[in-house]
Design an enzyme around this catalytic site. Structure first.
Site, short mmCIF file in Angstrom:
data_model
loop_
_atom_site.label_atom_id
_atom_site.label_comp_id
_atom_site.label_asym_id
_atom_site.label_seq_id
_atom_site.Cartn_x
_atom_site.Cartn_y
_atom_site.Cartn_z
N SER A 151 0.99 -1.15 0.02
CA SER A 151 -0.01 0.14 -0.10
C SER A 151 0.92 1.22 -0.18
CB SER A 151 -1.06 -0.04 1.22
OG SER A 151 -1.40 1.25 1.36
N TYR A 164 -3.06 -0.42 10.02
CA TYR A 164 -2.80 -1.07 8.66
C TYR A 164 -1.68 -0.45 8.02
CZ TYR A 164 -4.52 -1.11 3.66
OH TYR A 164 -4.47 -1.43 2.24
C1 GCO Z 1 -7.33 4.35 3.47
C2 GCO Z 1 -7.17 3.62 2.36
C3 GCO Z 1 -5.87 3.32 1.97
C4 GCO Z 1 -5.89 2.59 0.56
C5 GCO Z 1 -4.73 2.00 0.15
C6 GCO Z 1 -3.70 2.95 -0.20
O1 GCO Z 1 -8.13 4.28 4.58
O2 GCO Z 1 -6.49 5.44 3.73
O3 GCO Z 1 -8.12 2.50 2.78
O4 GCO Z 1 -5.20 2.55 2.99
O5 GCO Z 1 -6.94 1.57 0.76
O6 GCO Z 1 -4.20 1.06 1.19
O7 GCO Z 1 -2.51 2.31 -0.59
#
Ligand code: GCO
Ligand code: CA
Length: 260
Positions: A151, A164
């Site tokens: 990501s 994440y």
């Molecule tokens: C967020 C998004 C991002 C995208 C992606 C970006 O909440 O900022 O979910 O995380 O999904 O991962 O690369």
């Protein structure tokens, strides 16, 4: 008359290759599976829910593509072991794409530890579990390709997505760690880093006009990505074209990470 020269096989031809894509009953995973299959691969679709996985398999088969199901929970070590054993019993495997992932948004100070654990387990530990279940097969053959779906959060932070971000950052470093251990055995391990794409994971973001405007302004290309735009990079990282590419990350983000 000189013998007709057979055209050299495309470096992007996946014919004869079999690829497992985790989390591929929908979203980016299904698009990647469709794209690899369109380039000749036999694709193995994965998810936790049998009905969703078989539905996706049926959809690809209806398009004339070579798809089979592999239903197991990538976060469960025992299910991963059994699932990979079944995949390998059914045939050879040349490519693993660790795409399965979840997003849980919220302020870090308020984040339940269980939520943190769920994200780290799914987005970081699961790719480790699936990769190391497949690695002996690749190393035994002296070839194989592992692609982790990262990501832009592997490089930069954003408010409300701390677990994440931590997991996707860790997955970038796990890509390099696996390169260190498995490149000598003929295995290539690389990352594919999406920017902002129109996916179910981002449904809440896409429904927010302010956020959508921010993405369009922050992305040099001025728009969200379409999941099909990830296929080219995935085919490259799954194909002979990338046989000497290892431990790298290819960002497909419309220029977002390159420009302030
Ligand atoms: C967020 C998004 C991002 C995208 C992606 C970006 O909440 O900022 O979910 O995380 O999904 O991962 O690369
Ligand atoms: Ca085929």
């Amino acid at each position: 008359m000189s013998e007709p020269t057979t055209a050299p096989r495309s470096l992007f031809d996946l014919t004869g290759r079999r690829a497992l894509i985790t989390g591929s009953s929908g979203g980016i995973g299904l698009e990647l599976a469709r794209g690899l299959a369109q380039h000749g691969a036999a694709v193995v679709l994965n998810g936790r829910t049998a009905a969703r996985v078989t539905g996706a398999v049926d959809a690809l088969r209806a398009e004339g593509l070579d798809a089979t199901p592999a239903v197991f929970d990538v976060t469960d070590e025992a299910q991963v072991g059994a699932g990979i054993a079944r995949v390998l019993a059914d045939g050879d495997l040349h490519v693993l794409i660790n795409n399965a992932g979840i997003q849980r948004r919220g302020a870090l100070v308020d984040l339940p530890l269980a939520t943190w654990d769920e994200v780290l387990r799914t987005d970081l530990t699961a790719p480790m579990l699936v990769s190391r279940a497949v690695a002996p097969h690749f190393l035994g053959r002296g070839s194989g390709k592992i692609v982790h779906v990262l990501s832009v959060m592997s490089e930069v932070g954003r408010r409300s997505v701390a677990p994440y971000t931590a997991a996707k950052g860790g997955l970038k470093m796990l890509t390099r760690a696996m390169c260190a251990e498995w490149a000598p055995g003929g295995v290539q391990v690389n990352g594919l880093g999406p920017g902002y794409f129109r996916t179910d994971m981002n449904a809440a973001l896409l429904a927010d006009p302010a956020f959508t405007a921010w993405v369009e302004g922050r992305t040099p290309a001025g728009r969200w990505g379409d999941p099909r735009e990830l296929v080219g990079a995935a085919v490259f990282l799954s194909a002979p074209a990338s046989d000497f590419v290892n431990g790298q990350v290819l960002y497909v983000d419309g220029g977002m990470l390159a420009v302030l």
